[in-house]
Design a protein around this motif. Structure first.
Motif, PDB file in Angstrom:
ATOM      1  N   ASN A  84       0.541  -1.229   0.189  1.00 15.08           N
ATOM      2  CA  ASN A  84      -0.462   0.016   0.277  1.00 15.08           C
ATOM      3  C   ASN A  84       0.886   1.308  -0.245  1.00 15.08           C
ATOM      4  N   LYS A 131      -6.735  -4.707  -7.340  1.00 16.75           N
ATOM      5  CA  LYS A 131      -7.277  -5.654  -6.019  1.00 16.75           C
ATOM      6  C   LYS A 131      -6.174  -5.931  -4.683  1.00 16.75           C
ATOM      7  N   SER A 132      -6.660  -5.974  -3.432  1.00 15.81           N
ATOM      8  CA  SER A 132      -6.160  -6.432  -2.375  1.00 15.81           C
ATOM      9  C   SER A 132      -5.374  -8.225  -2.045  1.00 15.81           C
ATOM     10  N   ASN A 149      -6.076  -9.531  -0.222  1.00 10.27           N
ATOM     11  CA  ASN A 149      -7.377 -10.169  -0.152  1.00 10.27           C
ATOM     12  C   ASN A 149      -8.237 -11.057  -0.855  1.00 10.27           C
ATOM     13  N   LYS A 174     -10.275  -8.705  -2.804  1.00  7.87           N
ATOM     14  CA  LYS A 174     -11.476  -7.842  -2.981  1.00  7.87           C
ATOM     15  C   LYS A 174     -11.005  -7.276  -3.954  1.00  7.87           C
ATOM     16  N   ILE A 189     -11.316  -4.329  -6.367  1.00  7.24           N
ATOM     17  CA  ILE A 189     -12.342  -2.299  -5.913  1.00  7.24           C
ATOM     18  C   ILE A 189     -11.408  -1.572  -7.603  1.00  7.24           C
ATOM     19  N   ARG A 199     -13.080   1.781  -9.560  1.00  8.35           N
ATOM     20  CA  ARG A 199     -12.911   3.326  -9.867  1.00  8.35           C
ATOM     21  C   ARG A 199     -13.538   4.189 -10.758  1.00  8.35           C
ATOM     22  N   SER A 209      -8.586   5.389  -2.664  1.00  8.57           N
ATOM     23  CA  SER A 209      -8.383   4.304  -1.922  1.00  8.57           C
ATOM     24  C   SER A 209      -7.387   3.562  -0.791  1.00  8.57           C
ATOM     25  N   SER A 252      -6.371   3.404   1.380  1.00  6.78           N
ATOM     26  CA  SER A 252      -6.692   2.668   3.097  1.00  6.78           C
ATOM     27  C   SER A 252      -7.360   1.051   3.250  1.00  6.78           C
ATOM     28  N   ASN A 253      -7.448   0.660   1.736  1.00 10.13           N
ATOM     29  CA  ASN A 253      -7.986  -0.506   1.148  1.00 10.13           C
ATOM     30  C   ASN A 253      -7.289  -1.987   1.275  1.00 10.13           C
ATOM     31  N   GLY A 254      -5.544  -1.146   1.765  1.00  8.26           N
ATOM     32  CA  GLY A 254      -4.538  -2.081   0.674  1.00  8.26           C
ATOM     33  C   GLY A 254      -4.559  -3.131   1.995  1.00  8.26           C
ATOM     34  N   PHE A 303      -2.216  -3.814  -1.542  1.00 10.74           N
ATOM     35  CA  PHE A 303      -2.432  -4.172  -2.780  1.00 10.74           C
ATOM     36  C   PHE A 303      -2.102  -4.993  -3.868  1.00 10.74           C
TER      37      PHE A 303
END
Length: 222
Positions: free
Chosen positions: A85, A120-121, A123, A125, A127, A129, A154, A156-158, A160
């Protein structure tokens, strides 16, 4: 094929979760199960879908393949060696992806109204945008400057493991390029200096080149 014999019917194009449940109720879980059925019995049980499955299970597909289908989007993505991230690392990948998308769009004579960021994180997931632009573009600088804030928001969603960039809402570049005014070019052609990670505002557009007011160097934009 013996390779597919014990594979799940879910591998067949068009067989989703609901169709899979329906077939499993009839005892059809693998390709082998499906191949044991007569075509007539499949049609009686499942209608036109049964007929299609009979052919697909044998590798026969009557659908017409066309190379003239309209391109809906142009994208490029990369899987990272390590999950991260770190914005500075992702930034570099994003810039190179934007250049690749730009090159492909220019080669096809296309531009897009919608820029797309894909992440793509760790896990898995996904994302996605999207941002709709006022005017279509196929310029790497515009694509990067539009997607980078989306990635920044985005982060904070990492961490990645994959990053991608793309263009959608495509149209022929020749339909709009001639209508741009010089002031618009001056507005959008802000070139990104990767070494300093800062945008550098350039001046006038001259025969497809951007001339920097602070330097004699020129940067190609076509």
């Amino acid at each position: 094929s013996s390779f597919l014999k014990d594979k799940s019917i879910r591998l067949i194009w068009g067989v989703g979760a609901s169709t899979q449940k329906l077939l499993e109720k009839a005892g059809i879980r693998t390709f082998s199960d499906l191949l044991r059925w007569d075509r007539k019995d499949l049609v009686n049980k499942f209608g036109s879908m049964g007929d299609r499955l009979w052919f697909l299970a044998r590798g026969q597909d009557a659908r017409v393949v066309s190379n003239n289908d309209r391109i809906k989007s142009i994208s490029n993505e990369t899987t990272l060696f390590e999950n991260t991230n770190d914005l500075s690392v992702l930034e570099g990948h994003l810039w190179r992806l934007c250049e690749k998308v730009s090159s492909r769009a220019k080669a096809k004579g296309l531009a897009g109204f919608v820029v797309i960021l894909k992440l793509k994180s760790s896990n898995h997931k996904l994302i996605t945008r999207r941002l709709t632009l006022r005017d279509p573009t196929h310029l790497a600088d515009v694509l990067f400057r539009s997607t980078y804030p989306l990635m920044e928001a985005s982060i904070s969603n990492g961490p990645f493991r994959l990053v991608g960039a793309g263009l959608a809402g495509l149209c022929l570049a020749s339909l709009f390029m001639n209508f741009y005014k010089p002031s618009f070019y001056e507005e959008i052609l802000t070139c990104y200096n990767y070494e300093t990670r800062n945008p550098t505002v350039y001046g006038n557009v001259i025969r497809g080149e951007v001339e920097c007011s602070k330097s004699s160097k020129k940067r190609r934009t076509d």
